[in-house]
Design an enzyme around this catalytic site. Structure first.
Site, PDB file in Angstrom:
ATOM      1  N   CYS A  48       0.959  -1.154   0.326  1.00  0.00           N
ATOM      2  CA  CYS A  48       0.288  -0.224   0.205  1.00  0.00           C
ATOM      3  C   CYS A  48       1.090   1.006  -0.064  1.00  0.00           C
ATOM      4  O   CYS A  48       1.570   1.174   0.537  1.00  0.00           O
ATOM      5  CB  CYS A  48      -0.707   0.280   1.023  1.00  0.00           C
ATOM      6  SG  CYS A  48      -1.807  -1.216   1.437  1.00  0.00           S
ATOM      7  N   ARG A  63       5.533   0.129  -5.906  1.00  0.00           N
ATOM      8  CA  ARG A  63       5.042  -0.933  -4.502  1.00  0.00           C
ATOM      9  C   ARG A  63       4.363  -2.356  -5.092  1.00  0.00           C
ATOM     10  O   ARG A  63       4.237  -3.250  -4.427  1.00  0.00           O
ATOM     11  CB  ARG A  63       4.296   0.275  -3.657  1.00  0.00           C
ATOM     12  CG  ARG A  63       5.609   0.860  -3.617  1.00  0.00           C
ATOM     13  CD  ARG A  63       4.991   2.025  -2.443  1.00  0.00           C
ATOM     14  NE  ARG A  63       4.846   1.656  -0.903  1.00  0.00           N
ATOM     15  CZ  ARG A  63       5.745   1.967   0.053  1.00  0.00           C
ATOM     16  NH1 ARG A  63       6.290   2.722  -0.367  1.00  0.00           N
ATOM     17  NH2 ARG A  63       5.076   0.863   1.052  1.00  0.00           N
ATOM     18  N   TRP A  81      -3.026  -2.739  -1.325  1.00  0.00           N
ATOM     19  CA  TRP A  81      -2.631  -4.378  -1.201  1.00  0.00           C
ATOM     20  C   TRP A  81      -3.805  -5.059  -0.215  1.00  0.00           C
ATOM     21  O   TRP A  81      -3.658  -5.227   0.494  1.00  0.00           O
ATOM     22  CB  TRP A  81      -1.185  -4.800  -0.891  1.00  0.00           C
ATOM     23  CG  TRP A  81      -0.379  -5.747  -1.862  1.00  0.00           C
ATOM     24  CD1 TRP A  81      -0.339  -5.817  -3.387  1.00  0.00           C
ATOM     25  CD2 TRP A  81      -0.158  -6.628  -1.057  1.00  0.00           C
ATOM     26  NE1 TRP A  81       0.378  -7.268  -3.550  1.00  0.00           N
ATOM     27  CE2 TRP A  81       0.082  -8.053  -2.097  1.00  0.00           C
ATOM     28  CE3 TRP A  81      -0.084  -7.022  -0.067  1.00  0.00           C
ATOM     29  CZ2 TRP A  81       1.025  -9.244  -2.352  1.00  0.00           C
ATOM     30  CZ3 TRP A  81       0.372  -8.760   0.350  1.00  0.00           C
ATOM     31  CH2 TRP A  81       0.960  -9.431  -0.570  1.00  0.00           C
ATOM     32  N   ASN A 116      -2.270   1.902   5.971  1.00  0.00           N
ATOM     33  CA  ASN A 116      -1.114   1.016   4.859  1.00  0.00           C
ATOM     34  C   ASN A 116      -1.125   0.374   7.133  1.00  0.00           C
ATOM     35  O   ASN A 116      -1.027   0.751   8.007  1.00  0.00           O
ATOM     36  CB  ASN A 116       0.297   1.668   4.709  1.00  0.00           C
ATOM     37  CG  ASN A 116       0.081   2.004   3.893  1.00  0.00           C
ATOM     38  OD1 ASN A 116      -0.660   1.956   3.029  1.00  0.00           O
ATOM     39  ND2 ASN A 116       1.363   2.879   3.376  1.00  0.00           N
ATOM     40  N   GLY A 117      -0.672  -1.122   6.858  1.00  0.00           N
ATOM     41  CA  GLY A 117      -0.363  -1.635   7.926  1.00  0.00           C
ATOM     42  C   GLY A 117      -1.398  -2.729   8.189  1.00  0.00           C
ATOM     43  O   GLY A 117      -2.618  -2.559   7.255  1.00  0.00           O
ATOM     44  N   GLU A 122      18.271 -18.117  -5.738  1.00  0.00           N
ATOM     45  CA  GLU A 122      17.502 -16.997  -5.979  1.00  0.00           C
ATOM     46  C   GLU A 122      17.485 -17.432  -7.051  1.00  0.00           C
ATOM     47  O   GLU A 122      17.028 -17.056  -8.028  1.00  0.00           O
ATOM     48  CB  GLU A 122      19.358 -16.722  -6.173  1.00  0.00           C
ATOM     49  CG  GLU A 122      18.556 -14.498  -6.889  1.00  0.00           C
ATOM     50  CD  GLU A 122      17.348 -13.775  -6.215  1.00  0.00           C
ATOM     51  OE1 GLU A 122      17.354 -14.006  -5.194  1.00  0.00           O
ATOM     52  OE2 GLU A 122      17.290 -12.867  -6.472  1.00  0.00           O
ATOM     53  N   LYS A 173      13.478 -16.226  -8.690  1.00  0.00           N
ATOM     54  CA  LYS A 173      13.383 -15.183  -9.990  1.00  0.00           C
ATOM     55  C   LYS A 173      12.434 -16.216 -11.061  1.00  0.00           C
ATOM     56  O   LYS A 173      11.468 -15.399 -11.522  1.00  0.00           O
ATOM     57  CB  LYS A 173      14.960 -14.976 -10.813  1.00  0.00           C
ATOM     58  CG  LYS A 173      15.911 -14.344  -9.758  1.00  0.00           C
ATOM     59  CD  LYS A 173      15.209 -12.170  -9.835  1.00  0.00           C
ATOM     60  CE  LYS A 173      15.378 -11.799  -8.875  1.00  0.00           C
ATOM     61  NZ  LYS A 173      14.666 -11.752  -7.014  1.00  0.00           N
ATOM     62  N   GLU A 224       9.190 -16.129  -9.516  1.00  0.00           N
ATOM     63  CA  GLU A 224       8.347 -15.230  -9.402  1.00  0.00           C
ATOM     64  C   GLU A 224       8.262 -13.882 -10.500  1.00  0.00           C
ATOM     65  O   GLU A 224       7.119 -13.752 -11.205  1.00  0.00           O
ATOM     66  CB  GLU A 224       8.803 -14.277  -8.201  1.00  0.00           C
ATOM     67  CG  GLU A 224      10.073 -13.662  -8.975  1.00  0.00           C
ATOM     68  CD  GLU A 224      10.611 -12.504  -7.445  1.00  0.00           C
ATOM     69  OE1 GLU A 224      10.173 -12.362  -6.863  1.00  0.00           O
ATOM     70  OE2 GLU A 224      11.996 -12.300  -7.391  1.00  0.00           O
ATOM     71  N   HIS A 276      18.219 -37.835  -1.177  1.00  0.00           N
ATOM     72  CA  HIS A 276      17.547 -37.956  -0.091  1.00  0.00           C
ATOM     73  C   HIS A 276      16.022 -37.839   0.062  1.00  0.00           C
ATOM     74  O   HIS A 276      15.235 -37.225   0.698  1.00  0.00           O
ATOM     75  CB  HIS A 276      17.878 -36.804   1.509  1.00  0.00           C
ATOM     76  CG  HIS A 276      20.315 -37.215   1.264  1.00  0.00           C
ATOM     77  ND1 HIS A 276      20.365 -38.710   2.206  1.00  0.00           N
ATOM     78  CD2 HIS A 276      20.149 -36.872   1.083  1.00  0.00           C
ATOM     79  CE1 HIS A 276      21.610 -38.512   2.415  1.00  0.00           C
ATOM     80  NE2 HIS A 276      21.871 -37.388   1.655  1.00  0.00           N
ATOM     81  N   LYS A 308       6.660  -4.534  -3.918  1.00  0.00           N
ATOM     82  CA  LYS A 308       7.831  -4.516  -3.803  1.00  0.00           C
ATOM     83  C   LYS A 308       8.331  -4.459  -2.286  1.00  0.00           C
ATOM     84  O   LYS A 308       9.560  -4.765  -1.953  1.00  0.00           O
ATOM     85  CB  LYS A 308       8.468  -3.435  -4.519  1.00  0.00           C
ATOM     86  CG  LYS A 308       9.265  -2.585  -4.465  1.00  0.00           C
ATOM     87  CD  LYS A 308      10.513  -2.971  -5.242  1.00  0.00           C
ATOM     88  CE  LYS A 308      12.184  -4.173  -5.387  1.00  0.00           C
ATOM     89  NZ  LYS A 308      12.779  -3.973  -5.417  1.00  0.00           N
TER      90      LYS A 308
END
Ligand code: F6R
Length: 613
Positions: A2, A27, A77, A103-104, A486, A490, A493, A509, A608
């Site tokens: 947000c 964001r 968001w 926000n939050g 990583e 990538k 996402e 294993h 973001k």
């Protein structure tokens, strides 16, 4: 995540809100809205068409009545309540005279709502945020000004939040408050501004102030006053802003992600510049810990989330190997609840590009509560994490707009390696020649990354050939394992491809049961002391029919001979290799995502900055 913007005293407040919301788009959001007030009325427009809400608001700009004096805007968001228009911010009270953006998370919203309901308020959304609009309505009805009303409300709220409110009762005021979630206030030529993110105010003003936890600001045209929860006046804390709006544009690249991948050599150079010298000496000016304090450290705990966590895994290996300090790495969201055993000789290094990730921030606070010394490693000057830690290590990647971490991840690793070398030098754990060789290697990284980027077309060609892939397994050992993690993140996402990373030795294993001729295995097989072990793991998956992509050192014929495809990188010292080795994996994910038509800058479901748990 947000974003909040508020404006008062501007000739065209709607335009200010729209411009700022566009700057906050990066964001990530799934709905957006604005509300404007004057003495007579409150006008509100909201939209939940993901990715297009700002277009809807722009198209509606002409509908706003003239003579509006102040306003608030928001990109949401979804957390509480679906991403639909009725849940989009701003939220209003029953009378439609108060509008708030938030926000939050307000943790006790249900309890607060039960009280409001009993008093006769009715709600029109499923959000936690709306309670604040009704609480303000109640306080304003008792004769309180808007900022005083907000002060009384904040005392009743539990959770992490940033809030901004406008009301027809005081149409020139924005009331704003925060706890944990960031909120900035500023003035430019008589216009008062409130924002959750410096990016929203880039290009408008450099006279910015950060609100502290539980401070309430009354922003008017030409003046800002701040009080604490007890109503006593507080001084404003000026905020240092290091970025320029020009740097936040795409510079002719198709998207921010591509621009940011190409910026990595520059970002690495800037991060190392002035800190590491050719003679091997280093200066970490913002570290703030004295040499004596550094020498007392007997254990280092790295915390971070996502790519930042993977950077920590690479940093830990360098730190233990070079400085011989015991080190651990933990996911911040786990660490904060683990009741970890720390002492004043433990150093907790919290790594976060944004410096706002709430789990990392809470992990840092937890570490401080336990008496540990703390360092924030972040890309954002004056971010919450930087302010709260005992010392700071700034990466100098510049603004990263693409949601997926690229240049910030690379610079985090380089900064952690530099820190490891710094400690090694203080502790005398490396022979002087080794020390100098590592320093030289670090300084050569930007050039090596540039060479890898020079292979971009080759990497993208392979991505195009593999675009239909369904399941990808990334394998790595030692320093190659964080690279594999990583690379898999990538691909997940950006390309929405099922991708898992395993330490190659773990394969037998369990995970090897998944391998058949449909599997694609990306093996990090650069030259190092575990190279032959990785080769043995490649043989295991080849024997089960998998297609093998080997990420290898250039001209390495032995590796090339066993792989179906190769992603070559220039030769680089083993422990310094992750920063170079991630480049082809960034390209692979980017290329597959582009062929599939995905939005590489704003992948679905992601934000973001993650300012909620
Ligand atoms: C992945 C990615 C995320 C972030 C994570 C932490 O590409 O970008 O995994 O690394 O959300 O973010 P910061 O570093 O801002 O704390």
């Amino acid at each position: 995540m947000c974003g909040i913007i508020g404006v008062t005293g501007a000739p065209d407040p709607m335009q200010v809100l729209l411009d700022a919301l566009a700057l906050l788009e990066y964001r990530g959001y799934d709905s957006a809205g604005v509300a404007l007030v004057n003495k007579a009325s409150l006008w509100r427009k909201r939209d939940a068409l993901r990715g297009h809400s700002l277009d809807t608001l722009r198209a509606a700009a002409g509908e706003a009545p003239s003579g509006m004096t102040a306003g608030v805007g928001h990109t949401r968001w979804a957390t509480h309540g679906a991403a639909v228009e009725r849940n989009a911010h701003p939220h209003c009270d029953c009378s439609g005279a108060v509008a708030i953006v938030h926000n939050g998370i307000i943790e006790n919203y249900q309890e607060l709502w039960d009280k409001l309901k009993a008093e006769g308020h009715t709600r029109s959304s499923e959000t936690d945020s709306e309670v604040v609009a009704h609480m303000l309505e109640r306080e304003i009805a008792t004769g309180a000004g808007l900022a005083e009303a907000l002060r009384r409300c904040v005392g009743e709220l539990r959770g992490d939040f940033a809030l901004a409110a406008v009301s027809t009762s005081e149409p020139e005021v924005i009331a704003a408050a925060r706890r944990t979630s960031p909120l900035i206030v500023g003035l430019v030529d008589g216009t008062g501004l409130v924002a959750s993110d410096i990016a929203a105010l880039l290009g408008t003003t450099r006279t910015l102030f950060q609100l502290a936890d539980d401070e309430i600001a009354e922003v008017r045209p030409g003046s800002i006053s701040v009080v604490g929860l007890d109503g006593h006046a507080h001084e404003l804390e000026p905020l240092e802003v290091a970025w320029d709006i020009v740097a936040a544009r795409r510079d002719g690249y198709d998207d921010f992600m591509s621009k940011e991948i190409h910026e990595q050599p520059r970002a690495l150079r800037d991060t190392l510049m002035g800190r590491l010298h050719a003679d091997g000496s280093s200066e970490l000016e913002e570290l703030s810990l004295t040499d004596a304090e550094l020498d007392e450290i007997d254990r280092v705990v790295f915390v971070g989330c996502g790519s930042a966590y993977y950077a920590c895994l690479s940093g830990r290996i360098a730190l233990e190997h070079w400085a011989r300090v015991p080190a651990e790495v933990e996911i911040a969201s786990e660490f904060r609840y683990r009741d970890a055993l720390l002492s004043e000789r433990t150093l907790v290094v919290a790594v976060s590009q944004s410096g706002e990730t709430v789990d990392t921030l809470h992990a840092l606070r937890e570490a401080k509560r336990s008496g540990a010394r703390t360092i924030a490693l972040t890309n954002v000057v004056d971010s919450l994490l930087a302010r709260e830690a005992d010392g700071v290590l700034y990466t100098r990647a510049g603004p990263e707009i693409g949601v997926a971490s690229t240049k910030s991840h690379a610079t985090q690793i380089a900064m952690l390696q530099l820190f490891a070398l710094h400690l090694a030098r203080r502790r005398g754990t490396l022979a002087i020649d080794d020390y100098r060789a590592i320093a030289k290697g670090l300084l050569e990284l930007p050039g090596l990354v540039e060479q890898a980027i020079g292979q971009m077309e080759v990497y993208l060609e392979l991505a195009r050939r593999l675009a239909e892939v369904q399941d990808v397994y990334f394998l790595g050992r030692g320093i190659g394992y964080p690279v594999a993690l990583e690379g898999a993140l990538k691909l997940k996402e950006l390309a929405y491809v099922r991708a898992e990373a395993y330490p190659a030795g773990e394969l037998k294993h369990g995970p090897i049961a998944l391998i058949d001729e449909r599997a694609v295995v990306v093996a990090v097989a650069t030259r190092g002391h575990l190279w032959d072990k990785v080769m043995a793991n490649i043989a295991e998956v080849k024997a089960r029919g998998a297609t093998v992509v080997a990420l290898c050192t250039q001209h390495d014929q032995a590796t090339e001979a066993v792989a179906d495809h190769v992603l070559e990188i220039p030769e680089v010292a083993e422990l310094l290799s992750p920063v170079v080795a991630i480049v082809p994996l960034q390209a692979l994910a980017y290329g597959v995502a582009r062929v599939r038509g995905n939005d590489v800058d704003r992948p679905r479901n992601l934000a973001k900055v993650v300012t909620v748990e």
